[in-house]
Motif scaffolding. Sequence first.
Motif, PDB file in Angstrom:
ATOM      1  N   PRO A 205      -8.398 -46.958 -36.589  1.00 31.21           N
ATOM      2  CA  PRO A 205      -9.748 -47.495 -35.816  1.00 31.21           C
ATOM      3  C   PRO A 205      -9.993 -46.839 -34.594  1.00 31.21           C
ATOM      4  O   PRO A 205     -11.167 -46.913 -34.000  1.00 31.21           O
ATOM      5  CB  PRO A 205      -9.313 -49.006 -35.593  1.00 31.21           C
ATOM      6  CG  PRO A 205      -7.876 -49.135 -36.216  1.00 31.21           C
ATOM      7  CD  PRO A 205      -7.485 -47.983 -36.559  1.00 31.21           C
ATOM      8  N   THR A 206      -9.005 -45.867 -34.083  1.00 30.02           N
ATOM      9  CA  THR A 206      -9.028 -45.213 -32.940  1.00 30.02           C
ATOM     10  C   THR A 206     -10.020 -44.069 -33.004  1.00 30.02           C
ATOM     11  O   THR A 206     -10.211 -43.298 -32.117  1.00 30.02           O
ATOM     12  CB  THR A 206      -8.012 -44.950 -32.116  1.00 30.02           C
ATOM     13  OG1 THR A 206      -6.859 -44.298 -32.949  1.00 30.02           O
ATOM     14  CG2 THR A 206      -7.420 -46.517 -31.644  1.00 30.02           C
TER      15      THR A 206
ATOM     16  N   SER B 246     -14.648 -43.408 -36.647  1.00 28.13           N
ATOM     17  CA  SER B 246     -14.497 -44.830 -37.022  1.00 28.13           C
ATOM     18  C   SER B 246     -15.072 -45.915 -35.784  1.00 28.13           C
ATOM     19  O   SER B 246     -15.704 -46.738 -35.818  1.00 28.13           O
ATOM     20  CB  SER B 246     -12.958 -45.140 -36.945  1.00 28.13           C
ATOM     21  OG  SER B 246     -12.735 -46.499 -37.467  1.00 28.13           O
ATOM     22  N   GLN B 247     -15.045 -45.268 -34.418  1.00 29.14           N
ATOM     23  CA  GLN B 247     -15.598 -46.019 -33.290  1.00 29.14           C
ATOM     24  C   GLN B 247     -16.974 -46.163 -33.522  1.00 29.14           C
ATOM     25  O   GLN B 247     -17.643 -47.265 -33.309  1.00 29.14           O
ATOM     26  CB  GLN B 247     -15.214 -45.452 -32.022  1.00 29.14           C
ATOM     27  CG  GLN B 247     -13.353 -45.642 -31.709  1.00 29.14           C
ATOM     28  CD  GLN B 247     -13.118 -45.050 -30.558  1.00 29.14           C
ATOM     29  OE1 GLN B 247     -13.506 -44.248 -29.919  1.00 29.14           O
ATOM     30  NE2 GLN B 247     -11.824 -45.483 -30.040  1.00 29.14           N
ATOM     31  N   GLN B 248     -17.451 -44.723 -33.887  1.00 26.17           N
ATOM     32  CA  GLN B 248     -18.787 -44.636 -34.116  1.00 26.17           C
ATOM     33  C   GLN B 248     -19.399 -45.731 -35.213  1.00 26.17           C
ATOM     34  O   GLN B 248     -20.445 -46.487 -34.892  1.00 26.17           O
ATOM     35  CB  GLN B 248     -19.473 -43.237 -34.533  1.00 26.17           C
ATOM     36  CG  GLN B 248     -19.250 -42.384 -33.437  1.00 26.17           C
ATOM     37  CD  GLN B 248     -19.986 -42.557 -32.466  1.00 26.17           C
ATOM     38  OE1 GLN B 248     -19.667 -43.365 -31.176  1.00 26.17           O
ATOM     39  NE2 GLN B 248     -21.383 -42.243 -32.265  1.00 26.17           N
TER      40      GLN B 248
ATOM     41  N   HIS C 130     -18.059 -48.619 -35.881  1.00 25.16           N
ATOM     42  CA  HIS C 130     -17.912 -50.044 -35.464  1.00 25.16           C
ATOM     43  C   HIS C 130     -18.943 -50.281 -34.361  1.00 25.16           C
ATOM     44  O   HIS C 130     -19.558 -51.374 -34.520  1.00 25.16           O
ATOM     45  CB  HIS C 130     -16.230 -49.994 -34.790  1.00 25.16           C
ATOM     46  CG  HIS C 130     -15.280 -50.501 -35.649  1.00 25.16           C
ATOM     47  ND1 HIS C 130     -15.203 -51.600 -36.235  1.00 25.16           N
ATOM     48  CD2 HIS C 130     -14.574 -49.488 -36.144  1.00 25.16           C
ATOM     49  CE1 HIS C 130     -14.126 -51.669 -37.063  1.00 25.16           C
ATOM     50  NE2 HIS C 130     -13.773 -50.277 -37.154  1.00 25.16           N
TER      51      HIS C 130
END
Length: 161
Positions: free
Chosen positions: A134-135, A139-141, A143
């Motif tokens: 998730p980091t 993946s952050q984009q 989220h």
Amino acid sequence: PPPSNMVQIYVAGDAERRKKGEPPEPAGFGAYAVEGGGVGEVFKISGQITVSTPNVKTITQNLSELVAFTRALQWAKTHGRARPICIRYNNEYAARIATGAWKAKKHKAFASEARHAWAMLKRDGQVWMQHTRPTAFESQQAHALAAAGKQGTTTYAMTVS
């Protein structure tokens, strides 16, 4: 490193825990795609899920993840032809439902749509899925897109090359 023509699609959902006796709050979904080793953005999408969304009876985190996964598969089927596709996820539920490894107890209409989208894409070429951290930036984009979708922001952007 991934092949230069491979599209990696990161998916995410965002939903609040339902409070007993209260209507479910909207949820959001997001997908963020890059080509090759993450050099260029190819596609991004976000949207809101509410109880007025077709085939939605209740809203959960699993549903928001499943919608993100399904929309990513559908985009890849339409626009990712002749390129290897890797769907990157950090919630196992949607991946297992889409491949048919797990049976859905809820959200059966979306589960069916996801299985169909996976089967159609799998039939046409190289496609696989992989768990991601998730980091990771991408993946952050995804989220961030899901969180924006939950707030009502609808995004659809595709880089034409």
